[in-house]
Enzyme design. Structure first.
Site, short mmCIF file in Angstrom:
data_model
loop_
_atom_site.label_atom_id
_atom_site.label_comp_id
_atom_site.label_asym_id
_atom_site.label_seq_id
_atom_site.Cartn_x
_atom_site.Cartn_y
_atom_site.Cartn_z
N LYS A 182 -7.05 8.03 -0.96
CA LYS A 182 -8.49 8.14 -0.85
C LYS A 182 -8.99 9.78 -1.22
O LYS A 182 -9.64 11.06 -0.92
CB LYS A 182 -8.38 8.87 1.18
CG LYS A 182 -8.38 7.59 1.57
CD LYS A 182 -8.70 7.80 3.49
CE LYS A 182 -7.65 6.57 3.91
NZ LYS A 182 -6.99 6.39 3.89
N ARG A 205 3.11 -0.91 10.85
CA ARG A 205 4.12 -1.27 11.74
C ARG A 205 4.03 -2.56 11.99
O ARG A 205 5.45 -3.44 12.63
CB ARG A 205 3.74 -0.91 13.22
CG ARG A 205 3.48 1.27 12.27
CD ARG A 205 3.08 1.95 13.39
NE ARG A 205 1.41 1.80 13.14
CZ ARG A 205 1.01 3.02 13.56
NH1 ARG A 205 1.58 3.43 14.85
NH2 ARG A 205 -0.64 2.55 14.16
N THR A 248 -11.91 6.03 10.91
CA THR A 248 -12.10 5.59 12.01
C THR A 248 -11.66 6.09 12.78
O THR A 248 -12.16 5.92 14.07
CB THR A 248 -10.92 4.13 12.06
OG1 THR A 248 -9.81 4.44 11.68
CG2 THR A 248 -11.80 2.82 10.97
N LYS A 277 0.16 -1.05 0.41
CA LYS A 277 0.37 0.29 0.00
C LYS A 277 0.62 0.86 0.23
O LYS A 277 1.93 1.20 1.00
CB LYS A 277 -0.96 0.32 1.28
CG LYS A 277 -1.76 1.21 1.33
CD LYS A 277 -2.99 1.69 2.32
CE LYS A 277 -2.32 1.82 3.96
NZ LYS A 277 -2.08 2.70 3.73
N ASP A 303 -3.22 4.11 -1.75
CA ASP A 303 -4.11 4.82 -1.28
C ASP A 303 -4.35 6.08 -0.65
O ASP A 303 -3.78 6.86 -0.35
CB ASP A 303 -4.13 3.89 0.04
CG ASP A 303 -5.25 4.23 1.73
OD1 ASP A 303 -6.27 4.94 0.96
OD2 ASP A 303 -4.32 4.44 2.83
N ASP A 336 -13.53 14.89 -4.69
CA ASP A 336 -13.58 16.34 -6.03
C ASP A 336 -13.92 16.18 -6.28
O ASP A 336 -15.14 14.55 -6.13
CB ASP A 336 -11.36 15.92 -6.10
CG ASP A 336 -11.29 17.67 -6.48
OD1 ASP A 336 -11.91 18.22 -6.61
OD2 ASP A 336 -10.53 18.08 -6.35
#
Ligand code: C5P
Length: 258
Positions: A85, A233, A142, A56, A83, A88
């Site tokens: 997002k 991570r 989230t 990603k 990614d 527009d």
């Protein structure tokens, strides 16, 4: 009396070392390359070479390294989830979808809250392609709780807003979503078996949660209906990233074996 398969540890470990199952798990694991520049990203990729197929690329890396990092990773044979997002006007989002597709991206995100016209324009930008990338709608970030939503003018609960935006995305012809582990079972029921659900917030048992709050273990997310897991991570900051990836793949393979 024979030991039931699921309770027989030697049977289970034979199955999770099954190369076919591990390969299937590898195709469902996306490693988040959250790195500040191309050199740092490529170092991570080299350290886990062979352990994963998907990366990603998000806003941080794309802003630093641009389309060149996507092209380099695609040229190395990796599948790229971009990614960014997108959010527009429809014409601009459709153009961005075409540009990312031309780069070789295999999945990309856009905000469902951009509205039905924006989602339909993004989907139409892929019309006629033999092997189009997967569009994934983000419903409610989230990081947004009820208070944040209220401040932004939305008085529904986060769960209701997720359901509303998911229904809108499905209506606009999208069948892919990014969602937290806590939403995946509900979204699976809305999107049906053909839906593509990509789930971050994954932590193997004993891993540091970091800043993530709505977490689940890899096996639980898969059992709840995730199509792909996004892990950052716990792999890229592990002492032995390749080993960390392999451990997650084994847990995924075990869950996929049922
Ligand atoms: O390091 P970690 O496994 O928490 O990384 C998860 C990745 O998924 C990060 O790139 C993060 O931006 C992304 N993400 C997330 N939660 C969302 C959407 C995306 O953690 N709701």
């Amino acid at each position: 009396m024979p030991i039931p398969e699921r309770l027989n540890p030697s049977f289970a470990s034979a199955r999770i070392n099954d190369p076919g199952l591990l390969a299937a798990a590898r195709n469902r694991l996306i490693v988040a390359l959250d790195a500040p520049n191309a050199a740092a990203a490529e170092e991570i990729v080299t350290r886990i070479e062979g352990s994963c197929q998907w990366f990603k690329v998000g806003l941080e890396l794309f802003s630093a390294a641009g389309p060149a990092i996507v092209e380099r990773l695609a040229a190395r044979g990796y599948s790229i989830f971009l990614d960014l997002k997108l959010h527009d006007i429809p014409n601009t989002v459709a153009g961005a979808v075409r540009s990312a597709t031309a780069l070789g991206v295999r999945m990309m995100t856009l905000h469902a809250s951009g509205g039905p016209a924006m989602l339909a324009a993004a989907r139409s930008a892929l019309d006629g392609l033999a092997d189009p990338p997967q569009l994934l709608a983000v419903t409610v970030l989230t990081s947004m709780d009820a208070a944040q939503l209220h401040a932004a003018g939305v008085d529904r609960s986060p769960a209701d807003q997720v359901a509303l935006l998911a229904a809108m995305g499905l209506e606009a012809g999208l069948n892919g979503f990014v969602c937290s582990p806590h939403e995946v079972a509900h979204l699976r029921s809305l999107a049906g078996p053909a839906g593509v659900l990509v789930v971050p917030g994954i932590r193997p048992q004993g891993a540091d949660a970091g800043d993530q709050k709505r977490l689940a273990a890899p096996a639980a997310a898969l059992r709840d209906g995730a199509s792909f897991l996004v892990v950052g991570r716990p792999i890229v900051q592990a002492k032995e990233p390749a080993q960390a990836a392999e451990d997650i793949l084994k847990e995924m393979a075990e869950a996929m074996a049922g």
